[in-house]
Structure formats: C-alpha cells, structure tokens
Write a protein that holds these residues in place. Structure first.
Motif, PDB file in Angstrom:
ATOM      1  N   TYR A  51       0.794  -1.237   0.000  1.00 36.62           N
ATOM      2  CA  TYR A  51       0.000   0.000   0.000  1.00 36.62           C
ATOM      3  C   TYR A  51       0.824   1.284   0.000  1.00 36.62           C
ATOM      4  O   TYR A  51       0.249   2.370   0.042  1.00 36.62           O
ATOM      5  CB  TYR A  51      -0.933   0.037   1.223  1.00 36.62           C
ATOM      6  CG  TYR A  51      -2.003  -1.009   1.197  1.00 36.62           C
ATOM      7  CD1 TYR A  51      -3.140  -0.841   0.424  1.00 36.62           C
ATOM      8  CD2 TYR A  51      -1.878  -2.169   1.946  1.00 36.62           C
ATOM      9  CE1 TYR A  51      -4.133  -1.806   0.400  1.00 36.62           C
ATOM     10  CE2 TYR A  51      -2.872  -3.144   1.929  1.00 36.62           C
ATOM     11  CZ  TYR A  51      -3.995  -2.958   1.149  1.00 36.62           C
ATOM     12  OH  TYR A  51      -4.969  -3.920   1.122  1.00 36.62           O
ATOM     13  N   ASN A  52       2.143   1.214   0.016  1.00 34.28           N
ATOM     14  CA  ASN A  52       2.995   2.390   0.118  1.00 34.28           C
ATOM     15  C   ASN A  52       2.627   3.222   1.348  1.00 34.28           C
ATOM     16  O   ASN A  52       2.632   4.446   1.342  1.00 34.28           O
ATOM     17  CB  ASN A  52       2.924   3.245  -1.152  1.00 34.28           C
ATOM     18  CG  ASN A  52       3.972   4.360  -1.197  1.00 34.28           C
ATOM     19  OD1 ASN A  52       3.658   5.485  -1.554  1.00 34.28           O
ATOM     20  ND2 ASN A  52       5.196   4.069  -0.847  1.00 34.28           N
ATOM     21  N   ALA A  53       2.296   2.514   2.432  1.00 27.18           N
ATOM     22  CA  ALA A  53       1.878   3.194   3.656  1.00 27.18           C
ATOM     23  C   ALA A  53       2.825   2.925   4.812  1.00 27.18           C
ATOM     24  O   ALA A  53       2.914   3.737   5.733  1.00 27.18           O
ATOM     25  CB  ALA A  53       0.464   2.739   4.041  1.00 27.18           C
ATOM     26  N   GLU A  90      -3.816   1.388  -3.655  1.00 27.99           N
ATOM     27  CA  GLU A  90      -3.872   2.681  -2.965  1.00 27.99           C
ATOM     28  C   GLU A  90      -4.003   2.467  -1.467  1.00 27.99           C
ATOM     29  O   GLU A  90      -4.757   1.619  -1.011  1.00 27.99           O
ATOM     30  CB  GLU A  90      -5.058   3.500  -3.474  1.00 27.99           C
ATOM     31  CG  GLU A  90      -4.846   4.014  -4.880  1.00 27.99           C
ATOM     32  CD  GLU A  90      -5.922   4.983  -5.306  1.00 27.99           C
ATOM     33  OE1 GLU A  90      -6.341   5.818  -4.480  1.00 27.99           O
ATOM     34  OE2 GLU A  90      -6.343   4.887  -6.463  1.00 27.99           O
ATOM     35  N   GLY A  91      -3.234   3.242  -0.708  1.00 30.51           N
ATOM     36  CA  GLY A  91      -3.282   3.151   0.744  1.00 30.51           C
ATOM     37  C   GLY A  91      -3.418   4.526   1.362  1.00 30.51           C
ATOM     38  O   GLY A  91      -3.505   5.531   0.671  1.00 30.51           O
ATOM     39  N   GLU A  92      -3.434   4.544   2.664  1.00 32.16           N
ATOM     40  CA  GLU A  92      -3.497   5.789   3.436  1.00 32.16           C
ATOM     41  C   GLU A  92      -2.276   5.840   4.349  1.00 32.16           C
ATOM     42  O   GLU A  92      -1.834   4.809   4.852  1.00 32.16           O
ATOM     43  CB  GLU A  92      -4.765   5.811   4.299  1.00 32.16           C
ATOM     44  CG  GLU A  92      -6.049   5.913   3.489  1.00 32.16           C
ATOM     45  CD  GLU A  92      -6.174   7.233   2.748  1.00 32.16           C
ATOM     46  OE1 GLU A  92      -5.744   8.274   3.294  1.00 32.16           O
ATOM     47  OE2 GLU A  92      -6.684   7.214   1.615  1.00 32.16           O
ATOM     48  N   PRO A  93      -1.709   7.034   4.584  1.00 30.20           N
ATOM     49  CA  PRO A  93      -0.572   7.145   5.507  1.00 30.20           C
ATOM     50  C   PRO A  93      -0.904   6.518   6.863  1.00 30.20           C
ATOM     51  O   PRO A  93      -2.031   6.612   7.343  1.00 30.20           O
ATOM     52  CB  PRO A  93      -0.355   8.657   5.629  1.00 30.20           C
ATOM     53  CG  PRO A  93      -0.916   9.213   4.357  1.00 30.20           C
ATOM     54  CD  PRO A  93      -2.091   8.327   4.015  1.00 30.20           C
ATOM     55  N   ASP A  94       0.068   5.862   7.449  1.00 28.51           N
ATOM     56  CA  ASP A  94      -0.117   5.145   8.709  1.00 28.51           C
ATOM     57  C   ASP A  94       0.469   5.969   9.858  1.00 28.51           C
ATOM     58  O   ASP A  94       1.662   6.276   9.849  1.00 28.51           O
ATOM     59  CB  ASP A  94       0.580   3.784   8.609  1.00 28.51           C
ATOM     60  CG  ASP A  94       0.317   2.892   9.794  1.00 28.51           C
ATOM     61  OD1 ASP A  94       0.591   3.328  10.941  1.00 28.51           O
ATOM     62  OD2 ASP A  94      -0.136   1.756   9.592  1.00 28.51           O
ATOM     63  N   HIS A 147       4.123  12.408   3.838  1.00 31.30           N
ATOM     64  CA  HIS A 147       4.111  11.314   2.857  1.00 31.30           C
ATOM     65  C   HIS A 147       2.697  11.084   2.328  1.00 31.30           C
ATOM     66  O   HIS A 147       1.741  11.065   3.097  1.00 31.30           O
ATOM     67  CB  HIS A 147       4.637  10.015   3.491  1.00 31.30           C
ATOM     68  CG  HIS A 147       4.453   8.826   2.601  1.00 31.30           C
ATOM     69  ND1 HIS A 147       5.240   8.617   1.485  1.00 31.30           N
ATOM     70  CD2 HIS A 147       3.563   7.810   2.630  1.00 31.30           C
ATOM     71  CE1 HIS A 147       4.840   7.509   0.881  1.00 31.30           C
ATOM     72  NE2 HIS A 147       3.820   7.004   1.550  1.00 31.30           N
ATOM     73  N   ARG A 148       2.599  10.940   1.023  1.00 30.07           N
ATOM     74  CA  ARG A 148       1.336  10.605   0.384  1.00 30.07           C
ATOM     75  C   ARG A 148       1.530   9.293  -0.371  1.00 30.07           C
ATOM     76  O   ARG A 148       2.455   9.166  -1.167  1.00 30.07           O
ATOM     77  CB  ARG A 148       0.872  11.703  -0.591  1.00 30.07           C
ATOM     78  CG  ARG A 148       0.578  13.030   0.102  1.00 30.07           C
ATOM     79  CD  ARG A 148      -0.583  12.906   1.103  1.00 30.07           C
ATOM     80  NE  ARG A 148      -0.671  14.046   1.982  1.00 30.07           N
ATOM     81  CZ  ARG A 148      -0.392  14.031   3.279  1.00 30.07           C
ATOM     82  NH1 ARG A 148       0.036  12.943   3.860  1.00 30.07           N
ATOM     83  NH2 ARG A 148      -0.513  15.099   4.018  1.00 30.07           N
TER      84      ARG A 148
END
Length: 155
Positions: A22-24, A51-55, A72-73
């Motif tokens: 997710y690139n999170a 697609e992910g959301e920042p963690d 970070h996005r």
C-alpha cells in the motif's frame, strides 16, 4: 561488502524504487531511511501495488529517529512519474509480482526483501509500536548492508 547474490554492486546503483502493498508502511520507511543515509547520491522513490493511506504509527516511529514522514502521500505503480530505475526492491510478495511485471522490458534488477507487515499485529499501542520499530530497524540494517555508507558511520 555487497551481497554476492546481488546482480551488481551498490556503486553502480543510481536510482532505487522501494515497493510494498500500500505504500503506507514498509516502502515509505525504506525510502526515508535511504534518503537519510545517502541524501541525493541515489535517487529513491516508493510505491504500492494498491492505494493506501498514511499510517500514523509509521509517522511516530520515524519521528523517534528524527525523520519526518508526516507529509508522505501514498502512491501506486500506476502513478510513478519515472520508471527508469536501476533497482526495484520489493518488500511484500504482491509488490514482488508487480515489480517483476514492470521490469520485464526494462534493464532493471529486482530484489525481494520479504518484510513483516506490522499492521497485521494485534495488541495495545505499545505492542504495535514495538513491531513498527522492529520493521524500521530491520530495514535500516538491510539498507546499510546493501548500500554501505561511504565515508560515514557504519552503525
């Protein structure tokens, strides 16, 4: 010393893409650590398969070592502005499959660093943060081993 199993030594690497699901969590940590250790000497980016959301746990554990990831996005392979990398390092099985797909027609090496997804761990806040720290520290060691800091500390 470089890993004898790597296709080429780190001196020949000028651009690296870190990829996870997710690139999170994992890939943004790796991107930030690589930039922290090597500055602008190596171009580095990160993506996810989906697609992910920042963690918020990532932001917290990276802040503990002085790295700000609050801006970070998350982005996916589909939104990469540049696809000409020397090396793609995938951190999840799903990202490994996508990296191999992406590089079929490119002169690019792919490495797989299977990395724990700490978001899969249940527990209280401190337990979860402990696993995020473990992933951060493991990635930091792997990056330093694969891309030694020339003229810098080896810790």
């Amino acid at each position: 010393m470089d890993d004898p199993n790597s296709a080429f030594d780190s001196a020949n690497v000028t651009s690296v893409l870190f990829a996870c699901t997710y690139n999170a969590i994992r890939s943004p940590m790796a991107e930030a650590l690589m930039k922290h250790f090597h500055g602008h000497r190596i171009y580095v980016d990160s993506v996810g398969v989906r697609e992910g959301e920042p963690d918020p746990f990532v932001i917290a554990v990276m802040d503990e070592i002085g790295i700000d990831l609050s801006r970070h996005r998350c982005k996916t392979f589909d939104f990469l502005e540049d696809t000409s990398f020397d090396l793609v390092i995938s951190l999840s099985p799903e990202a490994q499959h996508r990296a191999v797909e992406m590089t079929r027609t490119m002169a690019c090496d792919v490495e797989f660093w299977n990395t724990l997804d700490p978001s899969m761990i249940d527990g209280n806040r401190e337990t979860r943060l402990s696993f995020y720290r473990q992933v951060r520290d493991t990635l930091g060691r792997q990056i330093k081993k694969r891309f030694p800091i020339i003229g810098g500390p080896t810790v």
